[in-house]
Design an enzyme around this catalytic site. Structure first.
Site, short mmCIF file in Angstrom:
data_model
loop_
_atom_site.label_atom_id
_atom_site.label_comp_id
_atom_site.label_asym_id
_atom_site.label_seq_id
_atom_site.Cartn_x
_atom_site.Cartn_y
_atom_site.Cartn_z
N SER A 251 0.83 -1.21 0.00
CA SER A 251 0.00 0.00 0.00
C SER A 251 0.87 1.26 0.00
O SER A 251 1.61 1.48 -0.95
CB SER A 251 -0.97 -0.03 1.18
OG SER A 251 -2.12 0.74 0.88
N LYS B 4 -21.70 17.53 8.66
CA LYS B 4 -20.62 17.88 9.57
C LYS B 4 -20.27 16.73 10.52
O LYS B 4 -19.12 16.62 10.97
CB LYS B 4 -20.99 19.13 10.38
CG LYS B 4 -19.85 19.71 11.20
CD LYS B 4 -18.68 20.10 10.32
CE LYS B 4 -17.53 20.65 11.15
NZ LYS B 4 -16.34 20.91 10.31
#
Length: 293
Positions: free
Chosen positions: A115, A167
């Site tokens: 990765s 949010k």
């Protein structure tokens, strides 16, 4: 007569300084390979464990940028990856020193170079892996905990006051809506495309070929070589020899390697901030190029 003790003291002090200097110089000469005394040099930069912060590695790369005796950098990667931004910053810094400073870069893969560990390796001129190295895992992962069911069982109610409907996305107090899943998937897809682009550019491969390999799976070093994700199979010493040849170094190269002064503390920091601590610091959501071991 009163000045005599002062003179003797100064002579003793000067003698001690000379002895310390000579001793230090002697040790330096004996350890010439470690500290890089004379000769054409290869600087080994180690990337170990979870990639949390790029500052230390970037500083080390910059340290060798204007040193004409350092002909090449050997990146020793033993990492499952880590933060997206940290991986990208190291990658860009390696590209900078290669393109602007003319340094050759070779990556030597250890046990794991997956990765984000593979991402930074793609900045190299050449990648060397051991046959049993675990690499690949090209992809992005975002993790967070949904503790809504647990909170209901123990009678905990979350109270959220927010400025916009997204949010509190990823809040542990509730699950994701369909719209929020699509929003986050869009972020993942964009960062995934950035990873694919880095592999395409670094490995000189076609985008469709890379995307066929970039589904998050891992490969052994031998499999990766067959697929074109690495160039050679070999040990760290093999990588040193290849780096010397690539940089045009004749004879035995001098190896410069910065050692950690407190390995136990570095390990403790890596394990804490690479795991629970990292998530606490970043909040509930983390975006990572990381292979889940």
């Amino acid at each position: 007569m009163k000045k005599r003790p002062l003179v003797i003291g100064l002579i003793i002090l000067a003698s001690l300084i000379v002895i310390v200097f000579i001793s230090s110089f002697g040790i330096t000469m004996i350890m010439g390979k470690k500290v890089g005394i004379g000769g054409e040099k290869i600087a080994i930069i180690n990337i170990k464990g979870v990639i949390v912060d790029s500052k230390k590695t970037v500083k080390e790369i910059r340290r060798y940028a204007d040193n004409p005796s350092v002909k090449a950098i050997l990146l020793r990667v033993d990492s499952p990856g880590g933060g997206v931004v940290a991986s990208q910053e190291i990658y860009e810094e390696l590209r900078w020193i290669k393109e602007k400073k003319g340094k050759k870069i070779v990556t030597s893969m250890g046990t794991v170079a997956a990765s984000g560990g593979y991402y930074v390796a793609c900045a190299s001129d050449l990648i060397v892996a051991n046959p049993g190295t675990l690499t690949g895992s090209i992809g992005v992962i975002m993790e967070f905990a949904n503790l809504e069911g647990l909170f209901k069982k123990i009678g905990v109610e979350g109270v959220i006051i927010k400025s916009g409907k997204h949010k509190d996305i990823g809040s542990p107090f509730r699950g994701l809506t369909k719209e929020e899943k699509e929003l986050l998937q869009g972020i993942i897809d964009d960062v995934y495309d950035q990873f694919v682009s880095a592999v395409v550019e670094g490995r000189k491969m076609k985008p469709e070929t890379v995307k066929g390999l970039a589904d998050g799976r891992i490969y052994t070093g031998r499999q990766a070589k067959e697929l074109g994700l690495v160039d050679e199979l070999g040990t760290l010493q093999d990588a040193i020899n290849i780096t010397a040849r690539l940089a045009g170094i004749k004879g035995e190269p001098v190896i410069v390697e910065r050692e950690s002064g407190f390995p136990f503390l570095d390990l403790l920091k890596e394990e804490f901030f690479g795991g629970i601590g990292e998530r606490l610091g970043k909040g509930n959501i983390s975006l990572e190029y990381r292979y889940i071991l």
